[in-house]
Motif scaffolding. Structure first.
Motif, PDB file in Angstrom:
ATOM      1  N   PRO A 152       0.943  -1.091   0.010  1.00 41.65           N
ATOM      2  CA  PRO A 152       0.224  -0.055  -0.062  1.00 41.65           C
ATOM      3  C   PRO A 152       0.911   1.230   0.062  1.00 41.65           C
ATOM      4  O   PRO A 152       1.998   1.364   0.704  1.00 41.65           O
ATOM      5  CB  PRO A 152      -0.801  -0.275   1.157  1.00 41.65           C
ATOM      6  CG  PRO A 152      -0.554  -1.493   1.876  1.00 41.65           C
ATOM      7  CD  PRO A 152       0.686  -1.928   1.234  1.00 41.65           C
TER       8      PRO A 152
ATOM      9  N   GLY B 286       0.878   5.758  -0.091  1.00 41.98           N
ATOM     10  CA  GLY B 286      -0.095   6.967  -0.044  1.00 41.98           C
ATOM     11  C   GLY B 286       0.689   7.871  -0.595  1.00 41.98           C
ATOM     12  O   GLY B 286       1.099   8.007  -2.031  1.00 41.98           O
ATOM     13  N   GLY B 287       1.219   8.806   0.030  1.00 46.60           N
ATOM     14  CA  GLY B 287       2.183   9.958  -0.605  1.00 46.60           C
ATOM     15  C   GLY B 287       3.662   9.719  -0.586  1.00 46.60           C
ATOM     16  O   GLY B 287       4.179  10.553  -1.268  1.00 46.60           O
TER      17      GLY B 287
ATOM     18  N   THR C 113       5.817   9.747   1.426  1.00 47.88           N
ATOM     19  CA  THR C 113       6.872  10.677   2.117  1.00 47.88           C
ATOM     20  C   THR C 113       7.258   9.831   3.338  1.00 47.88           C
ATOM     21  O   THR C 113       8.189  10.398   4.182  1.00 47.88           O
ATOM     22  CB  THR C 113       6.213  11.865   2.810  1.00 47.88           C
ATOM     23  OG1 THR C 113       4.924  11.635   3.532  1.00 47.88           O
ATOM     24  CG2 THR C 113       5.357  12.684   1.629  1.00 47.88           C
ATOM     25  N   GLY C 114       6.978   8.557   3.739  1.00 52.84           N
ATOM     26  CA  GLY C 114       7.442   7.813   4.702  1.00 52.84           C
ATOM     27  C   GLY C 114       9.072   7.850   4.799  1.00 52.84           C
ATOM     28  O   GLY C 114       9.574   7.792   3.678  1.00 52.84           O
TER      29      GLY C 114
ATOM     30  N   GLU D 258      -0.631  11.664   2.603  1.00 50.60           N
ATOM     31  CA  GLU D 258      -1.997  11.235   2.825  1.00 50.60           C
ATOM     32  C   GLU D 258      -2.462  10.676   3.917  1.00 50.60           C
ATOM     33  O   GLU D 258      -1.733  10.029   4.500  1.00 50.60           O
ATOM     34  CB  GLU D 258      -2.410  10.250   1.322  1.00 50.60           C
ATOM     35  CG  GLU D 258      -1.911  11.000  -0.002  1.00 50.60           C
ATOM     36  CD  GLU D 258      -2.091  10.019  -1.142  1.00 50.60           C
ATOM     37  OE1 GLU D 258      -2.422   8.933  -0.804  1.00 50.60           O
ATOM     38  OE2 GLU D 258      -1.530  10.509  -2.031  1.00 50.60           O
TER      39      GLU D 258
HETATM   40  C1  LIG Z   1       9.907  16.778   5.317  1.00 51.90           C
HETATM   41  C2  LIG Z   1       9.351  15.768   6.222  1.00 51.90           C
HETATM   42  C3  LIG Z   1       8.655  15.891   7.501  1.00 51.90           C
HETATM   43  C4  LIG Z   1       8.188  14.806   8.066  1.00 51.90           C
HETATM   44  N1  LIG Z   1       7.846  14.927   9.349  1.00 51.90           N
HETATM   45  C5  LIG Z   1       7.104  14.118  10.033  1.00 51.90           C
HETATM   46  C6  LIG Z   1       6.648  14.508  11.401  1.00 51.90           C
HETATM   47  O1  LIG Z   1       6.650  15.534  11.834  1.00 51.90           O
HETATM   48  N2  LIG Z   1       5.908  13.313  11.951  1.00 51.90           N
HETATM   49  C7  LIG Z   1       5.856  12.226  11.364  1.00 51.90           C
HETATM   50  O2  LIG Z   1       5.158  11.270  12.152  1.00 51.90           O
HETATM   51  N3  LIG Z   1       6.361  11.881  10.044  1.00 51.90           N
HETATM   52  C8  LIG Z   1       6.960  12.874   9.712  1.00 51.90           C
HETATM   53  N4  LIG Z   1       7.159  12.636   8.303  1.00 51.90           N
HETATM   54  C9  LIG Z   1       7.284  11.183   7.803  1.00 51.90           C
HETATM   55  C10 LIG Z   1       5.950  11.034   7.037  1.00 51.90           C
HETATM   56  O3  LIG Z   1       5.429  12.349   6.181  1.00 51.90           O
HETATM   57  C11 LIG Z   1       4.694  10.023   7.660  1.00 51.90           C
HETATM   58  O4  LIG Z   1       5.119   9.034   7.973  1.00 51.90           O
HETATM   59  C12 LIG Z   1       3.346  10.048   6.920  1.00 51.90           C
HETATM   60  O5  LIG Z   1       2.477   9.725   7.927  1.00 51.90           O
HETATM   61  C13 LIG Z   1       3.577   9.286   5.721  1.00 51.90           C
HETATM   62  O6  LIG Z   1       2.356   9.525   4.986  1.00 51.90           O
HETATM   63  P1  LIG Z   1       2.379   9.086   3.350  1.00 51.90           P
HETATM   64  O7  LIG Z   1       0.930   9.120   2.966  1.00 51.90           O
HETATM   65  O8  LIG Z   1       3.317   9.713   2.645  1.00 51.90           O
HETATM   66  O9  LIG Z   1       2.938   7.442   3.508  1.00 51.90           O
HETATM   67  P2  LIG Z   1       3.565   6.533   2.508  1.00 51.90           P
HETATM   68  O10 LIG Z   1       4.876   6.955   2.845  1.00 51.90           O
HETATM   69  O11 LIG Z   1       3.115   6.158   1.306  1.00 51.90           O
HETATM   70  O12 LIG Z   1       3.416   5.044   3.386  1.00 51.90           O
HETATM   71  C14 LIG Z   1       3.988   5.077   4.818  1.00 51.90           C
HETATM   72  C15 LIG Z   1       3.412   3.655   5.367  1.00 51.90           C
HETATM   73  O13 LIG Z   1       2.095   3.639   5.282  1.00 51.90           O
HETATM   74  C16 LIG Z   1       1.691   2.349   4.533  1.00 51.90           C
HETATM   75  N5  LIG Z   1       0.367   2.910   3.817  1.00 51.90           N
HETATM   76  C17 LIG Z   1       0.335   3.981   3.044  1.00 51.90           C
HETATM   77  N6  LIG Z   1      -0.942   4.356   2.914  1.00 51.90           N
HETATM   78  C18 LIG Z   1      -1.525   3.249   3.498  1.00 51.90           C
HETATM   79  C19 LIG Z   1      -3.055   2.894   3.399  1.00 51.90           C
HETATM   80  N7  LIG Z   1      -3.915   3.604   2.805  1.00 51.90           N
HETATM   81  N8  LIG Z   1      -3.159   1.890   3.894  1.00 51.90           N
HETATM   82  C20 LIG Z   1      -2.341   0.933   4.472  1.00 51.90           C
HETATM   83  N9  LIG Z   1      -1.250   1.437   4.589  1.00 51.90           N
HETATM   84  C21 LIG Z   1      -0.805   2.729   3.965  1.00 51.90           C
HETATM   85  C22 LIG Z   1       2.841   2.140   3.666  1.00 51.90           C
HETATM   86  O14 LIG Z   1       2.700   0.928   2.888  1.00 51.90           O
HETATM   87  C23 LIG Z   1       4.011   2.455   4.265  1.00 51.90           C
HETATM   88  O15 LIG Z   1       4.370   1.578   5.278  1.00 51.90           O
HETATM   89  C24 LIG Z   1       7.990  13.578   7.345  1.00 51.90           C
HETATM   90  C25 LIG Z   1       8.396  13.280   6.112  1.00 51.90           C
HETATM   91  C26 LIG Z   1       9.135  14.376   5.413  1.00 51.90           C
HETATM   92  C27 LIG Z   1       9.408  14.032   4.160  1.00 51.90           C
END
Ligand SMILES: Cc1cc2nc3c(=O)[nH]c(=O)nc-3n(C[C@H](O)[C@H](O)[C@H](O)COP(=O)(O)OP(=O)(O)OC[C@H]3O[C@@H](n4cnc5c(N)ncnc54)[C@H](O)[C@@H]3O)c2cc1C
Length: 480
Positions: free
Chosen positions: A77, A79-80, A82-83, A150
Motif C-alpha cells: 500500500p 499514500g504520498g 513521504t515515509g 495522505e
Molecule cells: C519533510 C518531512 C517531514 C516529516 N515530518 C514528520 C513528522 O513530523 N511526524 C511524522 O510522524 N512523520 C513525519 N514525516 C514522515 C511521513 O510524512 C509520515 O510517516 C506520513 O504519515 C506518511 O504518509 P504518506 O501518505 O506519505 O505514506 P507513505 O509514505 O506512502 O506510506 C507510509 C507507510 O504506510 C503504508 N500505507 C500508506 N497508505 C496506506 C493505506 N491507505 N493503507 C495501509 N497502509 C498504507 C505504507 O505501506 C507504508 O508502510 C515527515 C516526512 C518528511 C518527508
C-alpha cells in the motif's frame, strides 16, 4: 469483482496485468516510468514493482487485493510516499504490486455537530486541514510533509508531528476506519463514536501497522474547535534541562493552550543559516539551544498574548531562558516555523547523516542527550549530533553527522550507520525509550527492533499478523 481466473495467471505475466486493467481501467495500471513510486523519500531504498495500480474506490481496492490473494502476489500500500523508513516501497524482486491510494481523495462527509469528518484514504493532509477550517473546525494533525502525505499513510504510520502535545498522535484523532483485509474482504468500521465498548478496538490494530495488516480506504476523523487566537514564541536557552523546566512552567501557566514545543540545537539552526538562505536569526547572538512554542486559544487574542508575556517574564526571571521573541503576525510565525522545517533540507545539503527518531520519557531527555553525546564522542571524536524535535512529546530527531563536512561523509554514513545507531538506540533503551517515536519501523528498523522488544511482545505481533494475513502478502518485509 475481479475477473475470473485461475492460478495460471502468473505473477508479472500479461494475464495478471490484463486482469488488473479489467478492474481499474487501463490508464490506472502503470508499468512504465514508475521509478518515482519505487524510491522512498530518503532515497535509501530503490524497489522494482511489478506495476503500480491506482484504484478509484474501495470496491476496486478490494477486487485488486482479492485478485492478488488468489495469485499469491504481494501488495504494497502506498499514500504520498513521504515515509522515512522505506515502508511504502516494494522490494527489488519485480513481483510486488504497489497499490497507490492517491485517486481516492474525496471528503465523504463533514459533521460539525459531531465534530467529525469522513474521508477517503488518499486525501492529502493539508487539504483536510483546509476542509475542516472551512467548517470552522480544526483537524490538528500537522507535519512537515503535510502538502503531500495522505491521511491513509498518516493513519498507517500513526503520524505524530508538531501538535501531539495538545491533541495526541493520529491514533487519538481516528474514530473509525474502513479497511480492505489481505483476503480482499472489506471491514466497514466507519463509526463516528466517542464511546463504543463492544469488544476489541480493531481500528487500533491498523493504526500504525504500516500497511502490513490491510489497506485503509477511509476514516472518520475527530475535529476540534478552530482556535480564534494563536501566539508563537521563539526562546533561547542554555540546555535541554532548561527546556524541560520551561515546558513545566509554560504548561503550568498556560495549560492546554500550549500546542507545540519544539527543541532546536544551535548546530541544527547553524545548518539552516549555512544552507537555506536568506536566513535572518531572530537573535543578535548565538545560544546553545532554542525552543519554538505555539499557543492556541478559543478566546481573546490579547488575553492570550498577555498570559504568554507573563510566562516569558517568569521564565527570564527564573533564568530558564536567556532571550525570547514573539511573532507579531501570522507571517512572522510562519517564518519561525519555516526555520524549524528547513532543518530537514539543511541537513540534506550538508551531507548524509545517520538518522534517529527516538522517544524518551520527557523527564529523562537531558540524561539521554548527555549519555548519547558522550558515547558517540568516545567512539567518533568530534562527531556532530544534529538534535531537534518534538521535545514536548519526548521525541528527538537525534541525527548524527560525521566530524567534518567532507566528501568522505557519505562513505562514513554508509559504513558506520549500524554502529552509530546501536549507540543511540542502546542509550534510548537504557532510559526506557523507543527507537521509533513516529516514523515507524518499515524496512529500515525491522531488524533493529528485535533487539529491543521482548520475545513475548514480538510473538504477539507475529500472531496478529498470521491471523489477518496468513499468506504474508500484505506489505511483506516491513515491520516484522
Ligand atoms: C519533510 C518531512 C517531514 C516529516 N515530518 C514528520 C513528522 O513530523 N511526524 C511524522 O510522524 N512523520 C513525519 N514525516 C514522515 C511521513 O510524512 C509520515 O510517516 C506520513 O504519515 C506518511 O504518509 P504518506 O501518505 O506519505 O505514506 P507513505 O509514505 O506512502 O506510506 C507510509 C507507510 O504506510 C503504508 N500505507 C500508506 N497508505 C496506506 C493505506 N491507505 N493503507 C495501509 N497502509 C498504507 C505504507 O505501506 C507504508 O508502510 C515527515 C516526512 C518528511 C518527508
Amino acid at each position: 469483482m475481479p475477473p475470473a481466473g485461475g492460478r495460471s495467471t502468473e505473477v508479472g505475466s500479461p494475464g495478471m496485468i490484463e486482469a488488473l486493467r479489467a478492474i481499474v481501467g487501463s490508464a490506472q495500471v502503470l508499468t512504465d516510468d514508475i521509478a518515482t513510486y519505487a524510491i522512498d523519500a530518503r532515497k535509501k531504498y530503490f524497489g522494482k514493482p511489478l506495476a503500480v495500480v491506482k484504484p478509484g474506490n474501495t470496491a476496486e481496492v478490494a477486487a485488486v487485493v482479492t485478485l492478488c490473494a488468489a495469485h499469491g502476489v504481494a501488495v504494497v500500500p502506498q499514500g504520498g510516499n513521504t515515509g522515512l523508513v522505506g515502508g511504502g516501497v516494494p522490494d527489488e524482486s519485480g513481483t510486488q504490486l504497489i497499490i497507490n491510494l492517491s485517486r481516492m481523495n474525496r471528503v465523504l462527509e463533514v459533521d460539525p455537530q459531531n465534530n467529525t469528518m469522513t474521508v477517503e484514504a488518499g486525501c492529502i493532509l493539508q487539504n483536510l486541514q483546509e476542509t475542516a477550517a472551512t467548517h470552522g473546525r480544526l483537524f490538528p494533525l500537522s507535519l512537515g510533509a503535510e502538502g503531500s502525505c495522505e491521511i491513509g499513510g498518516n493513519i498507517s504510520t500513526n503520524a505524530g508531528g508538531v501538535q501531539v502535545l495538545r491533541y495526541g498522535n493520529t491514533r487519538e484523532l481516528v474514530l473509525g476506519l474502513e479497511v480492505v483485509l489481505p483476503s480482499g474482504q472489506v471491514w466497514n468500521g466507519l463509526r463516528g463514536l466517542r464511546k463504543d465498548n463492544t469488544g476489541y478496538d480493531l481500528k487500533q490494530l491498523f493504526i500504525g501497522a504500516e500497511g502490513t495488516l490491510g489497506i485503509v480506504t477511509a476514516a472518520v476523523l475527530k475535529l476540534f474547535p478552530l482556535p480564534t487566537a494563536t501566539q508563537t514564541a521563539f526562546m533561547a536557552l542554555g540546555s535541554p534541562a532548561k527546556a524541560l523546566d520551561l515546558l513545566t512552567l509554560m504548561k503550568g501557566r498556560l495549560g492546554e493552550r500550549v500546542t507545540a514545543f519544539e527543541l532546536v540545537s544551535d548546530f541544527a539552526l547553524s545548518l539552516v543559516e549555512k544552507h537555506v538562505p536568506p536566513f535572518v536569526s531572530p537573535f543578535a547572538e548565538r545560544h546553545p539551544w532554542y525552543v519554538l512554542c505555539d499557543l492556541a486559544d478559543g478566546r481573546d487574542a490579547q488575553a492570550l498574548a498577555a498570559d504568554l508575556e507573563a510566562a516569558l517574564a517568569a521564565a527570564l526571571e527564573g533564568e530558564l531562558i536567556t532571550d525570547a521573541v514573539l511573532a507579531k503576525s501570522e507571517a512572522e510565525s510562519q517564518r519561525l516555523w519555516k526555520m524549524r522545517e528547513d532543518i530537514t533540507w539543511a541537513q540534506v545539503r550538508e551531507g548524509r547523516n545517520v538518522k534517529h527518531d527516538v522517544s524518551i520519557p520527557i523527564s529523562k531527555i537531558p540524561q539521554f542527550h548527555a549519555a548519547a553525546h558522550a558515547a558517540l564522542e568516545a567512539a567518533y571524536p568530534g562527531v556532530r549530533p544534529v538534535v531537534f524535535g518534538h521535545v514536548g512529546d519526548g521525541n528527538l530527531h537525534y541525527n548524527v553527522a560525521h566530524p567534518t563536512a567532507t566528501h568522505s561523509e557519505d562513505e562514513w554514513v554508509g559504513r558506520e550507520w549500524e554502529s552509530v545507531s546501536r549507540i543511540v538506540h542502546d542509550c534510548a533503551a537504557r532510559f526506557n525509550g523507543s527507537i521509533s517515536a513516529e516514523h515507524g519501523l518499515g524496512r529500515m528498523k525491522r531488524e533493529e527492533i528485535r533487539r529491543y522488544k521482548s520475545e513475548v511482545e514480538l510473538s504477539m505481533m507475529r500472531a496478529i499478523k498470521a491471523a489477518l494475513d496468513p499468506a504474508g502478502l500484505m506489505n511483506p518485509g516491513k515491520v516484522l
